[in-house]
Design a protein around this motif. Structure first.
Motif: not given
Length: 114
Positions: A32-40, A49-58, A95-99
């Protein structure tokens, strides 16, 4: 039930590195697409940063060329943080998106200080 657990935060000097890990557990049947967030302190939670289920990054512009998101296995995502700056200090959340739902970890604190 899906759970996300972050680890790897801590205190580091400016210019140093840290490696954060996020492990997802539960009945997860797909990558699944997973990502990192931060809160100062005193600020809103922002995407790092985001990593999609297809392997793309942002990446957020503020961390490009310093942070790298990757997948250690199907349910574990890594955030390698190099050349850390004072302004990188924050609680980092996975964070992870799933179903059709998204899940959050409880966060890990990263403090960059001399």
């Amino acid at each position: 039930q899906v759970q996300l657990v972050e680890s790897g935060g801590g205190l580091v000097q400016p210019g140093g590195s840290l490696r954060l890990s996020c492990a997802a557990s539960g009945s997860i049947l797909t990558i699944n697409t997973m990502g990192w967030y931060r809160q100062a302190p005193g600020k809103e939670r922002d995407v790092v940063a985001l990593l999609t289920d297809g392997g793309s990054t942002n990446y957020a512009d503020s961390v490009k060329d310093r942070f790298t998101i990757s997948r250690a296995d199907a349910n574990t995502v890594i955030l390698q943080m190099n050349s850390l700056k004072l302004e990188d200090t924050a609680v980092y959340y996975c964070r992870m998106w799933y179903l059709g739902m998204d899940y959050w970890g409880k966060g890990t604190l990263v403090t960059v200080s001399s």
